[in-house]
Design a protein around this motif. Structure first.
Motif, PDB file in Angstrom:
ATOM      1  N   GLY A 162       0.764  -1.263  -0.027  1.00  0.00           N
ATOM      2  CA  GLY A 162       0.008   0.004  -0.074  1.00  0.00           C
ATOM      3  C   GLY A 162       0.869   1.230   0.159  1.00  0.00           C
ATOM      4  O   GLY A 162       2.138   1.231  -0.118  1.00  0.00           O
ATOM      5  N   ALA A 164       0.272   5.846   1.113  1.00  0.00           N
ATOM      6  CA  ALA A 164      -0.558   6.985   1.548  1.00  0.00           C
ATOM      7  C   ALA A 164      -0.916   7.851   0.376  1.00  0.00           C
ATOM      8  O   ALA A 164      -1.861   8.245   0.137  1.00  0.00           O
ATOM      9  N   VAL A 271      -7.460   2.999   7.576  1.00  0.00           N
ATOM     10  CA  VAL A 271      -6.961   2.541   6.106  1.00  0.00           C
ATOM     11  C   VAL A 271      -8.261   1.503   5.470  1.00  0.00           C
ATOM     12  O   VAL A 271      -8.539   0.441   6.235  1.00  0.00           O
ATOM     13  N   THR A 284      -4.791   1.667  -1.664  1.00  0.00           N
ATOM     14  CA  THR A 284      -5.098   1.870  -0.004  1.00  0.00           C
ATOM     15  C   THR A 284      -5.454   3.203   0.350  1.00  0.00           C
ATOM     16  O   THR A 284      -4.857   4.108  -0.089  1.00  0.00           O
ATOM     17  N   VAL A 286      -5.683   5.811   2.862  1.00  0.00           N
ATOM     18  CA  VAL A 286      -5.223   6.477   4.083  1.00  0.00           C
ATOM     19  C   VAL A 286      -6.296   7.657   4.150  1.00  0.00           C
ATOM     20  O   VAL A 286      -5.861   8.741   3.347  1.00  0.00           O
ATOM     21  N   ASP A 287      -6.792   7.503   5.459  1.00  0.00           N
ATOM     22  CA  ASP A 287      -7.663   8.821   5.588  1.00  0.00           C
ATOM     23  C   ASP A 287      -6.748   9.628   6.537  1.00  0.00           C
ATOM     24  O   ASP A 287      -6.726   9.449   7.821  1.00  0.00           O
ATOM     25  N   THR A 306      -7.956   0.629  11.754  1.00  0.00           N
ATOM     26  CA  THR A 306      -7.206   2.001  12.012  1.00  0.00           C
ATOM     27  C   THR A 306      -5.933   1.385  12.216  1.00  0.00           C
ATOM     28  O   THR A 306      -5.733   0.689  13.486  1.00  0.00           O
ATOM     29  N   VAL A 309       0.630   3.874  10.234  1.00  0.00           N
ATOM     30  CA  VAL A 309       1.133   3.768   8.699  1.00  0.00           C
ATOM     31  C   VAL A 309       2.558   4.512   8.667  1.00  0.00           C
ATOM     32  O   VAL A 309       2.690   5.689   9.209  1.00  0.00           O
TER      33      VAL A 309
END
Ligand code: RIB
Ligand code: CA
Length: 330
Positions: A162, A164, A271, A284, A286-287, A306, A309
């Motif tokens: 993955g 971000a 994620v 992925t 990623v918030d 959660t 990362v």
């Protein structure tokens, strides 16, 4: 490293792969790690090549004691594609390195994983295993759905996959997740269900721990055979393939993150994996929004998982750790 200090029990899941080989060298040789097993999955190369390459690296390290098992040959649903354009036709740089003549352990990889983890679960807390997937997560998804009780033997999962921000397999997705998006999504979901801690070592940090072509040449010159000689050839292959004066140790960085967590900067973030997008499948998501605010208007709601990362890494520190280990300088 004192001999009395407790070694960290680890298991690697690999699609060896040039950089998986770099990770195996570190995992097999570092004195603070207790490599319990290695499981194989199709990814960079077909499964048969992955198994042979993995056995070859362990033989080179004198670690014939480490059990190796073959797992899934293909993704759960996605059409398999390989990355031999990156890793060479044999999956490990076409180095003509002496190949292992050994066979893998009988049985499927998830059975070996189950047995290792249930044994760890029966022991003291310090026996819990850090599982380090460095490949498409097909074996991991199958394990957690087939033998969820094995999760009791896990300390956590530290996976390379993955991102971000960036992609490599596509503009949007990283190879390991893109190769089997369903497996990645199932793994995140199962970890949320089973309370398994996850650390994502993604592309945002993957390329930073680098070794130069000059350092690789010195390894080959000083150590024609053995782990250091193989390490030098693996880096030199990547430099020649991409016409660069340095190359990442890739997957080895995820093992460095277990050995030296201070070298990695992480944030705990929601994620999820995109499964449906035409151009974004395998991304992925990623918030990084500020969830302290009012997000009730978000129709998607917060992702089930959660996780930690990796967002920044001391690349030189991890490259040095890898070099010192493969040369026996520790
Ligand atoms: O995207 C990088 C990942 O894909 C690494 O694990 C590499 O070995 C390939 O499997
Ligand atoms: Ca890999």
């Amino acid at each position: 490293m004192t001999t009395t200090a407790r070694r960290t029990p680890i298991v690697l899941d690999v699609d060896t792969g040039v950089d998986d080989a770099c990770a195996l060298l570190l995992a097999a040789l570092h004195p603070a790690l207790d490599l319990k097993a290695v499981t194989c999955v199709g990814g960079n190369a077909p499964l048969v090549d992955v198994v042979r390459n993995t056995l070859t690296v362990l033989d080179t390290c004198g670690r014939e004691d480490v059990p190796v098992a073959a797992g899934a040959a293909r993704p759960l649903l996605e059409t398999p594609v390989d990355a031999r354009h990156v890793h060479g036709n044999d999956g490990m740089g076409d180095l003509d390195w002496p190949r292992s003549c050994r066979e893998p352990a009988p049985g499927h990889a998830i059975e070996l994983l189950r047995d290792v983890l249930l044994k760890a679960a029966a022991g003291p807390e310090e026996d819990r295993v850090t599982l380090i997937p460095l490949a498409p997560m097909t074996n991991i998804a199958l394990l957690l759905r087939t033998y969820p009780e094995a999760a009791r033997g896990l300390r956590r999962i530290v996976f390379m996959g993955g991102a971000a921000h960036v992609g490599n397999a596509t503009a949007s997705a990283e190879f390991n997740v893109f190769h089997d998006p369903e497996a990645a999504a199932i793994t995140l979901d199962a970890c949320a269900d089973l309370g398994i801690e996850l650390l994502m070592y993604g592309l945002d940090v993957f390329y930073d721990p680098r070794v130069s072509l000059a350092q690789a040449a010195a390894l080959v010159a000083e150590h024609d055979s053995g782990p250091a000689g193989l390490a030098g050839r693996l880096v030199a292959f990547q430099c020649e393939r991409f016409e660069t004066d340095s190359a990442t140790v890739g997957d080895a960085g995820a093992v460095c993150a277990v050995l030296d967590p201070e070298g990695l900067t992480t944030e705990r973030l929601p994620v999820r994996v995109e499964l449906a997008g035409t151009w974004s499948r395998g991304r992925t998501i990623v918030d990084r929004r500020d969830w302290a605010g009012n997000l009730v208007q978000d129709p998607h709601g917060q992702a089930p998982a959660t996780i930690d990362v990796g967002l920044a890494v001391d690349g030189e520190r991890y490259a040095r750790l890898w070099l010192d280990t493969v040369t026996g300088a520790l």
